[in-house]
Design an enzyme around this catalytic site. Structure first.
Site, PDB file in Angstrom:
ATOM      1  N   ARG A 383       0.815  -1.208   0.000  1.00 22.77           N
ATOM      2  CA  ARG A 383       0.000   0.000   0.000  1.00 22.77           C
ATOM      3  C   ARG A 383       0.855   1.266   0.000  1.00 22.77           C
ATOM      4  O   ARG A 383       0.666   2.168   0.816  1.00 22.77           O
ATOM      5  CB  ARG A 383      -0.965   0.016   1.176  1.00 22.77           C
ATOM      6  CG  ARG A 383      -2.157   0.926   0.881  1.00 22.77           C
ATOM      7  CD  ARG A 383      -3.243   0.805   1.901  1.00 22.77           C
ATOM      8  NE  ARG A 383      -4.384   1.602   1.500  1.00 22.77           N
ATOM      9  CZ  ARG A 383      -5.635   1.302   1.797  1.00 22.77           C
ATOM     10  NH1 ARG A 383      -5.913   0.218   2.482  1.00 22.77           N
ATOM     11  NH2 ARG A 383      -6.620   2.081   1.418  1.00 22.77           N
ATOM     12  N   CYS A 384       1.840   1.275  -0.877  1.00 20.73           N
ATOM     13  CA  CYS A 384       2.611   2.509  -1.042  1.00 20.73           C
ATOM     14  C   CYS A 384       3.282   2.413  -2.383  1.00 20.73           C
ATOM     15  O   CYS A 384       3.351   1.368  -2.988  1.00 20.73           O
ATOM     16  CB  CYS A 384       3.661   2.663   0.050  1.00 20.73           C
ATOM     17  SG  CYS A 384       5.015   1.500  -0.043  1.00 20.73           S
TER      18      CYS A 384
END
Ligand SMILES: Cc1cc2nc3c(=O)[nH]c(=O)nc-3n(C[C@H](O)[C@H](O)[C@H](O)COP(=O)(O)OP(=O)(O)OC[C@H]3O[C@@H](n4cnc5c(N)ncnc54)[C@H](O)[C@@H]3O)c2cc1C
Lengths: 805, 277
Positions: A383-384
């Site tokens: 999630r980045c």
């Protein structure tokens, strides 16, 4: 009301275009249990695959005896490296320029590594057969510490012995993968030598795992009659998977159809290629039957891509009044047994060089050393955008450490070092051009919203009460101002396996004025079907409700590089707007023809073209759509369709200000988040409700990571956190309330000014939680303590500071 | 996470259940709520040829609240323990502890009998039952017998119950209104077993103290209970710290667990004392 009487605002509202908190269209099926995930796919005669995995982290595989397994009724085959090697498929290329064993080729390098693949008629038989495969191992010394690995005589990758050149330059040691350097080393060292103040600290971002609710899996189906291979799977990048499968299997690319059905979360875990995919494809080609493989939770946690595991040694230099003059970082990156990081090719440490963060730091240097250990491969962007969370955590900790050294308020230290609004576009010392930002406005808004001064006063009072023995709870105020770099990316510097990281959208307008759009991306919960329809609605004036969105089928969708690294809106969202604009351009010509005026004499008005100066003379998009199919318009082809392949000129740089207020029980290490404020600036906001949902989800993952979630190994290389009993996945119970807020600083180079938001909350959330823990103990002398901050580690801080009497 | 194959039996009374256990020996195991046993089977840490489901046996159900004694059928679910008003007013400690077990989904099916028979040091009910001085009724091929909860646990997963015996009911003396009760549990998250948990009863010149997940069995300490009965809180804590024997795991090292054990115990004592009449 009709087209004539509605105001432009009313007509715009009816479209549910950009800015509308339109409800997610996906949720109708998801909330009714009607989603269609890989494990829901059932094909005639389907077989099931399952893996024999290594119980050891480092061992030689002496022999594999399949006899007992093959004797079990219902078992079709047991594949080992020996069976795959004639096809050249016992190893596969990784996204990072390394190669990885598909099935153990003589040795295993991590616990849970795939050793043999059992194919059976039934899922239960496959599991029983796995138990019957006898593997003889000879244990080897285990290396779980990257610093040890760089000193050890033990050679992990014997296949690379003697190779002093890796995919990213020279290798310094047999367990070394690469060194990646950015910035100016000499200048930075000079700044450090002359600085008034230098704060130095080791910042560790521990190993964790994306742990999507749906694990990885696939169904491979080879049709021996047509020669077509259909591969259903949990793929975050279906087109790239098609190309990779073609390259490594030798099946021509037009004979491969990859379908990503509904995906139950990805978070980077589903970007790479796994042994399960290769073995299932081989098994289907050999048997001519569909083969399903779906990993279980423990397999997911122990073998498919992990995230983080960066040891970041930092030095930050400043004047005595707090102006930062230089930043130095040396990272030791634990990549596990194979280098299978999912980064753009030229970035073996991702975008770690965004580690100057939101600050105007004139001089900086970064070096990253990748190291092999006896742990699972991966290193994905959980999630980045690639390694951005590590970078943000590093700089946001270093700022706090510097504030302690300067005896300064950390909010003020940030404020005096922010890049100023008039410095954008800003050229960072480590090579990026930040597109836009207004950090001071966001920061002031955030501090005011939480009454920062009031919180500090309360904290001071709490410390007095604590010292007087009236309470055993401390108050921590965790600050973060993060800057992300997302939307990979410009083809000139971003590719994966040589495939440029553009993305695409194709839009077809139907005669009755509804539409279908297809993209090269794939939603895993982000709500693309909702938001991309909104972009189109605003651009071409058809209601979002009349636009179908389709992704994930490589036979129908245009080529794209998929969804991860917050790239969908910056890249595919831009392609969507550009395709829509092509349609609008053609629609303008059709409208002018129908209105019998020159093309330049009509103007766009929400959902129609009207004659300039005569707004009552117009053609709506619906009318234009019909005309495109039923009129012979001189000089124009019939139909109304467009496709756009968008190569972004730059990344986008979302930013935000997060503040966490945490209560900490010094006796038990228990914590409670009393308040969490998240201000995000993601540029133009397409759907505020979806943004809020993304922020809630992302901050919750950040909470998990900061406060307990980890993949821990013992010294034998055993995974200690292989189930959800020990791997922290927060439920509603552990999830605090969040207050969301925003400022809007559009991206100047993106067609609609949007920057992407899905990953910001994970990037900004982790340092906010961690800083809150640190801040609570700052008055008692804490400088740095490693995550995850679970009960016993917090207790250990308190104990170490003598707070237990 | 796929269990090995097994035969499924669903007897309608205790005698037939015992019959099936006798017939298959250690190949057979009774199944209650399945929320400890089935995970073990999926991990293939427990493999058995025959599962004897107790769901259809009426005799194993029901909560009876008498003036002096409460009787719980082995198949009473943890959810029923929470929602039974008569039980909550007779022995509030049971509801308080049950609410700390797992999550609602697990409690809807997990049973009190399974929880106490399981023998996992992480289970909350065994320590609770020792604190309450419960007795367990067992039925086996040789007839019926009763074993005190305080004598039941031998080592992790080893209890006084014979393989062919079924735990049928649990009897608990009602402590009386003057006795304050409290259950304190530290856990990492919802659904987690205890880092440390304490069950305390105190009042009327008596006290009883037991702790969970701090040794390979639940720990009821006579010395700690006696100290507390005489009003010596620190003596109680010291005696209990002597009795426990925690091991390091993902929840933390031994030193931490001992510290937290003392904190939980003091908090439970505080709360129980404040509730004593
Ligand atoms: C996610 C999760 C979290 C949990 N958290 C907690 C927690 O915090 N605290 C806690 O205490 N428990 C917890 N549990 C365990 C849960 O409470 C179980 O339900 C309980 O331990 C076992 O009860 P059961 O009815 O499910 O028994 P089963 O799983 O069916 O049986 C357990 C064992 O007891 C034996 N058995 C069952 N009934 C009898 C009987 N009448 N006579 C003889 N032997 C019998 C079985 O043969 C088996 O060996 C958790 C479980 C899960 C899945």
């Amino acid at each position: 009301m009709n087209d004539q009487t509605m105001t432009p605002e009313e007509r715009a509202a009816n479209l549910k275009g950009m800015g509308s908190s339109r409800k997610r269209v996906e949720d109708v099926r998801f909330t009714q249990g009607k989603g269609n995930y890989v494990d829901d796919i059932k094909l005639d005669g389907m077989l099931f695959g399952d893996f024999v995995r290594s119980p050891y982290a480092h061992a030689r595989v002496v022999s594999v005896n399949k006899e007992a397994a093959l004797a079990l009724p219902g078992v079709i085959a047991v594949l080992t490296a020996e069976d795959l090697s004639p096809l050249g498929l016992h190893w596969m290329p990784t996204l990072a320029g390394d190669k990885q064993m598909v099935l153990a080729d003589g040795k295993v390098l991590f616990q849970g590594q795939e050793v043999a693949y059992v194919v059976a008629e039934d899922r239960y038989i496959a599991a029983d057969a796995v138990e019957l495969v006898e593997v003889e191992y000879e244990e080897l010394p285990v290396l779980t510490d990257p610093f040890e690995a760089l000193k050890s005589d033990v050679v992990l990758r014997e296949d690379l012995e003697g190779q002093t050149e890796g995919a990213h330059g020279p290798r310094k040691h047999h367990n070394h993968i690469f060194t990646w350097e950015q910035g100016d080393k000499d200048a930075t060292e000079a700044v450090l030598a002359e600085a008034d103040v230098v704060a130095e600290e080791m910042v560790y971002y521990h190993r964790t795992h994306p742990c999507p609710l749906e694990t990885c899996g696939c169904v491979a189906s080879m049709d021996k009659v047509t020669g077509k291979l259909t591969l259903y799977g949990t793929f975050q990048a279906p087109h790239a998977i098609r190309t990779v499968v073609s390259l490594i299997s030798g099946v021509a690319e037009h004979n491969i159809r990859v379908i990503s059905p509904d995906i139950g979360g990805g978070f980077g875990n589903k970007v790479g290629a796994y042994a399960g995919y290769v073995c299932s494809v081989v098994a289907s080609i050999v048997t001519g039957k569909p083969v399903k493989w779906v990993e279980d939770r423990m397999e997911n946690l122990m073998s498919t891509a992990f995230a983080r595991d960066y040891w970041m040694q930092g030095k930050i230099a400043a004047t005595k009044d707090g102006k930062i003059t230089g930043l130095w970082c040396h990272t030791t990156a634990d990549h596990g047994g194979f280098d299978a990081c999912a980064d753009p090719t030229k970035f073996p440490a991702g975008f770690m060089n965004i580690c100057t963060g939101s600050y105007d730091i004139p001089t900086a240097y970064l070096a990253v050393d990748g190291v092999y250990t006896n742990k699972a491969p991966g290193g994905v962007a959980y999630r980045c955008s690639f390694r951005v969370t590590e970078a943000a955590y590093f700089i946001e900790r270093m700022i706090e450490v510097l504030a302690i050294k300067l005896n300064m308020d950390a909010a003020e230290l940030r404020r005096i070092n922010f890049i100023k609004a008039d410095q954008f576009p800003y050229q960072s010392a480590l090579g990026w051009e930040y597109d836009s930002g207004d950090y001071h406005t966001a920061w002031d808004k955030a501090l005011k919203a939480v009454d920062y001064d009031g919180l500090r006063a309360e904290q001071a009072q709490r410390i007095e009460e604590f010292k007087a023995g009236k309470t055993r709870k401390l108050l921590g105020i965790g600050l973060t101002h993060f800057t992300e770099i997302v939307g990979a990316g410009p083809v000139k510097n971003c590719d994966i396996l040589g495939l440029g990281m553009f993305d695409s959208c194709e839009i077809r307008i139907h005669p009755t004025g509804s539409a279908i759009a297809r993209l090269g991306t794939i939603s895993q919960g982000q709500g693309h079907a909702t938001t991309f329809a909104q972009i189109i609605a605003s651009e071409i004036g058809l209601p979002a409700d009349d636009i179908t969105l389709e992704e994930g089928d490589t036979d129908t969708a245009p080529y794209g590089l998929g969804t991860y690294g917050s790239r969908s809106t910056p890249v595919a969202g831009a392609a969507t707007a550009m395709a829509a604009r092509k349609i609008r351009a053609k629609a303008q010509m059709i409208a002018a023809y129908l209105l019998e005026v020159h093309d330049d004499d009509v103007e766009w008005d929400v959902d129609r073209f009207a004659v300039k100066g005569a707004p009552e003379r117009f053609k709506t998009m619906k009318e234009i759509a019909f005309a495109a199919y039923n009129q012979a318009i001189p000089g124009l082809e019939p139909g109304l369709e467009a496709v756009s392949y968008y190569d972004p000129p730059n990344m986008t740089y979302p930013f935000g200000a997060y503040i966490c207020v945490m209560e900490i029980d010094v006796d038990t290490g228990e914590w409670e988040v009393r308040q969490f404020y998240a201000l995000d600036d993601c540029g133009t906001r397409i759907n505020p409700m979806i943004i809020e949902g993304q922020v809630h989800g992302g901050v919750t993952e950040a909470l998990a990571i900061a406060m307990g979630q980890e993949i821990a190994y013992d010294e034998m290389g055993n995974v200690k956190t292989g189930t959800l009993m020990d791997f922290f996945l927060p439920t509603a119970w552990e999830t605090p309330n969040y207050t969301t807020d925003h400022t809007v600083t559009p991206s100047p180079h993106h067609p609609i000014g949007a920057k992407g938001v899905g990953e910001s909350p994970n990037v900004g959330g982790v340092p906010a939680f961690s800083n809150a823990v640190h801040d609570a103990f700052r008055p008692f002398g804490l400088v740095q303590s490693h995550m995850p901050h679970d009960h016993w580690r917090i207790w250990k801080i308190a104990n170490g500071l003598g707070l237990h009497g | 996470m796929i269990p090995a194959g097994f035969e499924y039996h669903r007897p309608g009374d205790i005698a037939s259940a015992i019959g099936i256990l006798q017939e298959h020996g250690d190949e057979a195991r009774v199944l209650a709520g399945g929320h400890s046993l089935i995970p073990m089977m999926k991990l293939r840490m427990a493999e058995m040829g025959h599962l004897v489901d107790l769901q259809a046996i009426e005799e194993l159900k029901g909560i009876e609240v008498g003036a002096d004694t409460v009787s719980l059928g082995a198949m009473v679910t943890q959810h029923e323990l929470i929602t039974h008003d008569g039980l909550a007013s007779a022995i509030p400690l049971i509801r308080e502890a049950a609410l700390q077990i797992a999550d609602p989904q697990v409690r809807y099916v997990g049973t009190v009998g399974g929880n106490v028979a399981n023998g996992d040091p992480g289970n909350d009910m065994p320590g609770l039952m020792q604190c309450l001085n419960a007795t367990f009724d067992l039925s086996g091929p040789d007839g019926n017998r009763s074993v005190a909860a305080r004598d039941f646990y031998e080592a992790a997963y080893f209890t006084a119950r014979e393989d062919e015996e079924i735990l049928t009911r649990i009897h608990i003396p009602v402590p009386g209104a003057a006795v304050g009760q409290a259950y304190e549990k530290q856990k990492r998250k919802i659904g987690d077993y205890a880092t440390a948990a304490a069950a305390v009863m105190v009042g009327n010149g008596t006290a009883s103290v037991a702790m969970t997940n701090l040794a390979d069995t639940p720990v009821w300490s006579e010395g700690a209970s006696a100290a507390l009965a005489s009003g010596d809180v620190e003596g109680c804590v010291a005696a209990m710290l002597d009795a426990i024997d925690p091991v390091a795991d993902n929840r933390g090292p031994v030193e931490f667990k001992k510290h937290v054990a003392a904190v939980m115990l003091r908090r439970a004592i505080d709360r129980a004392q404040s509730r004593a009449g």
